[in-house]
Design a protein around this motif. Structure first.
Motif: not given
Lengths: 402, 371
Positions: A9-15, A17-20, A84-91
């Motif tokens: 899941p951590a890898d998927a989350l990083e993937d 993050r890049k997509e977002a 949350r990742v999306l929010q971080e990337e938007m920030g």
């Protein structure tokens, strides 16, 4: 937890993050950095900025304005971690969410829980795209704290419902496209006689009158219903289930209001700075008016205890417990917000009572309006007295009062 | 309630059980009735020491468990609930803090193991008048030969009647210093005072007491050290006050749920419900302030002084309110000696005065914040 479960899941989350990040870079217009207008979701955009329109459409189509809602109804279908990742990337790039309002905060989650498949298909996607502005038809002139005594009548006329009555405190009613309302379908039972219904504000017989508040603004309306015909398919849940549905929706509202903390965090200059500017200091550099100084410090200390309590509530609920202290946040937050406003006014003297125009600076005019507006905090979302009832009955186990 | 680790939860539960079963309010009543100057039951204190409570903030190297101030605060809260008469807070928190913060290795070796075992009761002797004021210290320590000669009068020394060791604040010529003075040193005399809480608050005189050079804790100019020690004592006292508040409130609530008037249980009356809701609110705020201060001490943060004053001021205001409401809401029964409401309000006022009342700490907070 097995390592495999932890890494994948951590890898998927990083993937993700890049997509977002890639998608945001492509779609968020740089011209919109710092131009978030929170009122736009209620009032609509003042002037149609093409960039703002494009951004809203992009987010709406992608479903990321309502990131955790199901894809089937136009949401983003993301997990909470992904959101949350999306929010971080938007920030990171100064992007903001253009999709909001009561549809997102209150109605959507309620429809997802209680509405029929057809209703979800029809009403949720426009919320996700920010196309429909919703308002809340709950309070009535005779039903405030005692909401369940509401009287707006909804009669079954065979192929439609007929609604007559009046709502009040309809936030954003003058701009809303649709309304979710609690109506009385049975006069013989109090709570079980209430139903939850959706209606188009353009239906003949709906009339909206803004209410001018003591602060001069008009964020609320009175809404009148005179022989308003509503299709039967607009009833959410069962007949008589409205109180259950309506209370659930209020939980979403209180979650949003419970930021008592944010109300009292006190932006702008500190009370000490304001006091020293308007009241002056004594030979030791203390606020010259000793009684005022004492009042300010009492207030500041209570605000600090409140802050520590808000932090404690968060820490306790992370531990999986329901924090009893959460029940005091609304009342204490209101008390602190109002006391701060009163103290600011006291320090500014007549300069804190200006209404508009020359002779007053922005902070002074803001103090006046904020003071007046702040009186609502101990009334809306459950008055201070209602909150005390809740504490007494639900937490302290005291019996129903007389 | 702060989020506790496993050790803290065990310690808290143990203290709660012990206080309930071994040290209920009736145990305090016996101490009060006995009227001894020391104001506690030595067997109860021995039991506390046996359970390790006297060593909670003392490092393992000196015979303690090094669980920290929040942990000791939890114990004081629980024992405070039932008004347990014990020198625990004074010796194991207040006086111990002076050694932990300013003591030399030799001083720690000499005293901490004995405090941790309960063999030595240490007391903090700072104030000389009826109101807390660490800036008004007249006691003097003069250099004489290799050591010091200490003279002065200390008022209302908590556990002064039983203390084996005093930590005494005195003027050194360079400022205020803290001195270790054995209770049996020549020139030390104690006069018991009968106070409303039936606990020990002795007047202690130091008359030309001869001390070695190793009696001084920390620097001869030790006002900052004294302040830090006092802040720990304040936070610990606030923890005891939290216990009193919680129990006084719970007892009042229980009473309202049983007492009937006008054919109704009192807890049905909304006027009383809102008064209880208000007290509940204030106690929750108090808990946040008290735990916040203890956590800041454990973390060695730089806002300990502010948070200690916040905790003590909030504790004073809240316990004041709750102890008054306890009497009022109990009505006539609360005025009788047979009932325990009086014990709570008496101890409350003593604790409100200890190490600075609400006004003292509001003023201090204001100064620290630049108001």
């Amino acid at each position: 937890m097995a390592t495999a479960e932890l890494t994948n899941p951590a890898d998927a989350l990083e993937d993700f993050r890049k997509e977002a990040a890639d998608w945001l870079a492509e779609n968020f217009p740089k011209s919109l950095v710092g131009k978030e207008n929170v009122l736009a979701t209620v009032e609509g955009e003042a002037k149609a900025d093409p960039d703002a329109k494009a951004w809203k459409k992009a987010m709406g189509d992608k479903g990321w304005g309502t990131p955790t809602w199901p894809k089937a109804y136009g949401g983003g279908g993301l997990s909470f971690k992904e959101a949350r990742v999306l929010q971080e990337e938007m920030g990171k790039i100064g992007a903001w969410n253009p999709i909001g309002g009561m549809g997102v905060m209150m109605l959507g989650p309620t429809l997802l829980e209680f509405a029929s498949e057809e209703q979800k298909q029809r009403h949720i996607p426009p919320i996700c795209r920010g196309e429909i502005r919703w308002c809340q038809g709950y309070s009535e002139p005779g039903a405030g704290s005692d909401l369940a005594s509401l009287q707006t009548k909804c009669e079954d006329k065979g192929d439609h419902y007929l609604i007559n009555g009046q709502k009040t405190w309809t936030s954003g009613g003058q701009w809303a496209d649709w309304c979710f309302a609690l109506v009385r379908t049975d006069t013989t039972k109090k709570h079980e006689g209430i139903s939850f219904i959706l209606l188009d504000m353009k239906t003949p017989g709906v009339e909206v009158k803004p209410i001018r508040m003591i602060s001069g603004s008009s964020p609320f309306c009175e809404t009148f219903f005179t022989d308003v015909k509503v299709p039967k398919e607009n009833l959410v849940g069962e007949l008589g289930q409205g109180w259950t549905i309506g209370k659930r929706l209020l939980q979403h509202e209180r979650t949003n209001l419970s930021g008592g903390g944010s109300m009292s965090r006190g932006q702008g200059p500190s009370l000490s700075d304001i006091a020293k500017h308007y009241v002056g200091v004594d030979s030791e550099g203390r606020i010259a008016d000793s009684e005022l100084r004492t009042k300010i410090i009492k207030h500041e200390m209570e605000a600090k205890s409140f802050q520590l309590t808000a932090r404690r509530v968060m820490a306790e609920s992370k531990g999986g417990n329901i924090s009893l202290a959460s029940s005091i946040l609304k009342n204490v937050g209101a008390r602190i917000t109002q006391e701060r406003a009163e103290l600011t006014l006291e320090m500014m003297g007549m300069n804190g009572l200006g209404w508009e125009g020359d002779g007053f600076n922005t902070a002074e005019l803001g103090a006046t309006r904020g003071w007046l507006w702040g009186k609502a905090v101990s009334i809306y979302g459950g008055t201070t007295e209602i909150q005390n009832n809740v504490v007494a009955k639900r937490i302290l186990g005291m019996l129903d009062h007389q | 309630m702060a989020v506790l680790n496993e050790e803290q939860t065990m310690l808290r539960d143990m203290a709660r059980e012990w206080s309930k079963n071994e040290s209920p309010v009736s145990a305090f009543r016996k101490v009060r009735d006995a009227g001894e100057a020391i104001g506690f039951d030595p067997a109860a204190f021995a039991a506390q020491a046996e359970m390790g409570w006297t060593g909670v903030i003392i490092p393992e190297a000196y015979g303690g468990s090094d669980f920290g101030y929040l942990s000791l605060g939890l114990v004081l809260e629980e024992t405070g609930r039932t008004l347990t008469a014990s020198p625990l807070g004074t010796t194991a928190l207040a006086a111990t803090s002076a050694l932990l913060l300013g003591g030399s290795e030799d001083q720690k070796q000499a005293w901490l193991p004995k405090i941790a075992s309960g063999e030595v009761i240490a007391a903090l002797a700072v104030d000389e008048g009826p109101r807390h004021d660490p800036t008004q210290i007249a006691a003097k320590a003069d250099k004489s030969g290799d050591g010091w000669t200490l003279s002065g009068e200390k008022a209302f020394v908590a556990e002064g009647d039983s203390a084996h060791l005093f930590v005494v604040a005195a003027q050194t010529g360079d400022g205020v210093g803290l001195f270790l003075v054995p209770g049996d040193a020549s020139g030390v005399t104690r006069k018991p005072r009968k106070m409303v809480d039936a606990r020990s608050h002795a007047a202690v005189s130091f008359d030309g007491v001869k001390l070695g050079a190793d009696a001084l804790i920390g620097p001869a100019d030790g006002a900052d050290l004294l302040d830090q020690v006092l802040d720990r004592a304040r936070a610990g006292t606030a923890a005891e006050m939290l216990g009193l508040s919680v129990q006084a409130f719970e007892d009042t609530l229980a009473y309202l749920k049983t007492r009937e008037q006008f054919g109704e249980i009192l807890s049905r009356f909304q006027a009383l419900q809102h008064r209880m809701a208000h007290q509940f609110t204030q106690i929750e705020l108090m808990r946040s302030a008290v735990e916040g201060a203890l956590e800041a001490i454990d973390a060695g943060r730089d806002d300990i002084a502010q948070l200690a004053s916040l905790a003590k001021a909030t504790a004073c205001d809240t316990l004041h309110l709750v102890s008054r409401e306890m009497i009022q809401l109990h009505g006539g029964i609360g005025m009788t000696d047979e009932h325990h409401a009086g014990f709570y309000i008496k101890r409350a006022r003593i604790l409100e005065n200890a190490w600075g009342n609400a006004s003292f700490h509001r003023e201090r907070y204001a100064r620290l914040r630049g108001y």
